[in-house]
Scaffold this motif. Structure first.
Motif, short mmCIF file in Angstrom:
data_model
loop_
_atom_site.label_atom_id
_atom_site.label_comp_id
_atom_site.label_asym_id
_atom_site.label_seq_id
_atom_site.Cartn_x
_atom_site.Cartn_y
_atom_site.Cartn_z
N PRO A 249 -68.80 11.96 -43.97
CA PRO A 249 -69.03 10.82 -44.87
C PRO A 249 -67.90 9.80 -44.85
N THR A 250 -66.66 10.26 -44.63
CA THR A 250 -65.53 9.34 -44.54
C THR A 250 -65.64 8.46 -43.30
N LEU A 251 -66.04 9.05 -42.18
CA LEU A 251 -66.21 8.28 -40.95
C LEU A 251 -67.22 7.15 -41.17
N LEU A 252 -68.34 7.47 -41.79
CA LEU A 252 -69.37 6.46 -42.05
C LEU A 252 -68.83 5.36 -42.97
N ALA A 253 -68.11 5.77 -44.02
CA ALA A 253 -67.60 4.80 -45.00
C ALA A 253 -66.56 3.87 -44.36
N GLN A 254 -65.75 4.40 -43.45
CA GLN A 254 -64.73 3.57 -42.81
C GLN A 254 -65.35 2.50 -41.92
N VAL A 255 -66.42 2.83 -41.24
CA VAL A 255 -67.01 1.90 -40.27
C VAL A 255 -68.05 0.97 -40.91
N ARG A 256 -68.61 1.38 -42.03
CA ARG A 256 -69.69 0.60 -42.66
C ARG A 256 -69.31 -0.88 -42.86
N PRO A 257 -68.11 -1.20 -43.35
CA PRO A 257 -67.77 -2.63 -43.54
C PRO A 257 -67.66 -3.42 -42.24
N LEU A 258 -67.63 -2.74 -41.10
CA LEU A 258 -67.45 -3.41 -39.81
C LEU A 258 -68.77 -3.77 -39.16
N TYR A 259 -69.90 -3.43 -39.83
CA TYR A 259 -71.22 -3.67 -39.25
C TYR A 259 -71.85 -4.94 -39.80
N ASN A 260 -71.14 -6.06 -39.60
CA ASN A 260 -71.68 -7.36 -39.98
C ASN A 260 -72.19 -8.07 -38.73
N GLU A 261 -73.32 -8.70 -38.83
CA GLU A 261 -73.91 -9.39 -37.68
C GLU A 261 -72.93 -10.41 -37.10
N GLY A 262 -72.73 -10.33 -35.79
CA GLY A 262 -71.84 -11.27 -35.12
C GLY A 262 -70.37 -11.00 -35.30
N SER A 263 -70.01 -9.85 -35.89
CA SER A 263 -68.59 -9.58 -36.17
C SER A 263 -67.76 -9.39 -34.92
N LEU A 264 -68.39 -9.16 -33.78
CA LEU A 264 -67.68 -9.02 -32.51
C LEU A 264 -67.78 -10.28 -31.66
N GLY A 265 -68.23 -11.38 -32.27
CA GLY A 265 -68.31 -12.64 -31.55
C GLY A 265 -69.27 -12.56 -30.37
N ASP A 266 -68.81 -13.02 -29.20
CA ASP A 266 -69.66 -12.99 -28.00
C ASP A 266 -69.18 -11.93 -27.01
N LEU A 267 -68.56 -10.89 -27.51
CA LEU A 267 -68.11 -9.78 -26.66
C LEU A 267 -69.30 -9.15 -25.94
N PRO A 268 -69.23 -8.95 -24.63
CA PRO A 268 -70.33 -8.28 -23.93
C PRO A 268 -70.60 -6.90 -24.54
N LEU A 269 -71.81 -6.68 -25.01
CA LEU A 269 -72.14 -5.45 -25.73
C LEU A 269 -73.53 -4.98 -25.34
N ALA A 270 -73.63 -3.72 -24.96
CA ALA A 270 -74.91 -3.12 -24.60
C ALA A 270 -75.19 -1.92 -25.50
N VAL A 271 -76.45 -1.78 -25.85
CA VAL A 271 -76.91 -0.61 -26.61
C VAL A 271 -77.95 0.11 -25.76
N VAL A 272 -77.73 1.40 -25.51
CA VAL A 272 -78.64 2.21 -24.71
C VAL A 272 -79.29 3.24 -25.61
N LEU A 273 -80.60 3.33 -25.58
CA LEU A 273 -81.29 4.34 -26.37
C LEU A 273 -82.43 4.94 -25.58
N GLY A 274 -82.81 6.15 -25.98
CA GLY A 274 -83.92 6.83 -25.34
C GLY A 274 -85.23 6.53 -26.04
N SER A 275 -86.32 6.65 -25.33
CA SER A 275 -87.64 6.38 -25.92
C SER A 275 -88.11 7.52 -26.82
#
Length: 339
Positions: A249-275
């Motif tokens: 729960p601490t890990l989630l709480a620490q990162v939660r404030p960092l999940y704002n749209e566009g917070s990483l600017g235009d950094l190349p970012l890929a998300v990979v997920l399975g179907s």
């Protein structure tokens, strides 16, 4: 007659006492035998499976890092919970064809020592930064995080943003993901707290090793599969699981404030997920679109037929994951948007 009844009762009591003593002594003998078995098997595993990389002293304890390939940017592989360097057996050599790539074991995992303090995302970022410096692994970095590793790379990118050239989340854990799936902020697929607290003791008795729990993914190649099984059978793994369960729960709480749209600017970012994610592919894609939206320069790639584990552990799926990582590397080098 009364004396005969008392004598019979005393004999029954004596018999029960002797039986209980024997059961107790048998339990003690079995426990000692289990402890000897666990200790001997662990020592044999350590001799049979030495670390493939190097051990670096970081603030008084040893951390394991394993690098291959040449070039820049350097890819840093951040494994899932219970994951080690061995889990990157398919991806690391494939990405190493394009650039330098380093996998490491977080404190408490694999060949790294147990941390003297809670290894939350901030602590891990500081330790990783020191490890990279001492191991002479300069940036810029492309961070790759699988599952729990996604939490750690997001914090590292926040604390050391000047060193980050790109990011790849392989179904990286979302701080609000469990809530979105109507689940509590409890480590997924874990038993209750009492059982987690008892796990190290059970492991010391050799019980988990004897029953082969937890087991490795059969899709991993050798010798990495056997390396990983040796670690999963160790008491250090059980201690790490206990720590991570309470820290989750601490890990989630620490990162939660960092999940704002566009917070990483235009950094190349890929998300990979399975179907094959929970709730169907439509809900899964919607869930991870939040992760992709951390940057305005992003791609969301779905690997058909893959699940959370096979994206890394199964060769055919891991090669597709590797291709996405290389795509980010090429975008960084060219200074062009991801397509």
């Amino acid at each position: 007659m009364e004396m005969s009844k008392r004598t019979r009762a005393n004999r029954i009591l004596d018999f029960l006492k002797r039986a209980l003593i024997r059961v107790f002594l048998l339990g003690v003998v079995l426990a000692l035998a289990g402890m000897i078995y666990q200790t001997a098997a662990t020592e044999a595993d350590q001799r049979k499976y030495p670390p493939p990389g190097i051990l670096v002293n970081v603030d008084g304890y040893k951390m394991h890092i394993y690098c291959m390939g040449e070039g820049s940017p350097t890819v840093i592989l951040e494994a899932a919970n219970m994951g080690t360097v061995s889990n990157w057996a398919w991806i690391q050599p494939e990405v190493a064809k394009a650039t330098r790539v380093c996998a490491y074991d977080r404190a408490d995992l694999g060949w790294s020592d147990l941390s003297p303090q809670p290894n939350d995302t901030k602590q891990n970022a500081e330790v990783l930064r020191t490890l990279l410096d001492k191991a002479d692994v300069p940036g810029p970095y492309v961070l790759v995080g699988h599952s729990f590793g996604g939490l750690h790379i997001r914090m590292f990118a926040e604390m050391y943003s000047d060193d980050i050239a790109g990011m790849v989340f392989i179904e990286g854990t979302l701080p609000d993901g469990l809530n979105r799936l109507s689940r509590p902020d409890v480590m997924p697929n874990a038993p209750d707290a009492d059982m987690m607290d008892a796990t190290p003791f059970i492991s010391r008795l050799g019980i988990l090793r004897l029953v082969g729990f937890p087991s490795t993914d059969p899709d991993l190649p050798q010798p990495q599969r056997s390396e990983l099984q040796a670690y999963l059978s160790s008491t250090r793994l059980a201690e790490s699981l206990k720590r991570q369960y309470h820290l989750f729960p601490t890990l989630l709480a620490q990162v939660r404030p960092l999940y704002n749209e566009g917070s990483l600017g235009d950094l190349p970012l890929a998300v990979v997920l399975g179907s094959e994610g929970d709730g169907g592919i439509a809900e899964w894609q919607e869930l991870f679109s939040q992760q992709a939206a951390l940057s305005t320069n992003n791609i969301l790639v779905t690997v058909d037929g893959a699940n959370h584990i096979s994206l890394v552990d199964r060769q055919s799926h891991a090669l597709q994951t590797s291709a996405v990582i290389i795509q980010v590397i090429e975008a960084v080098r060219a200074g062009q948007p991801l397509q």
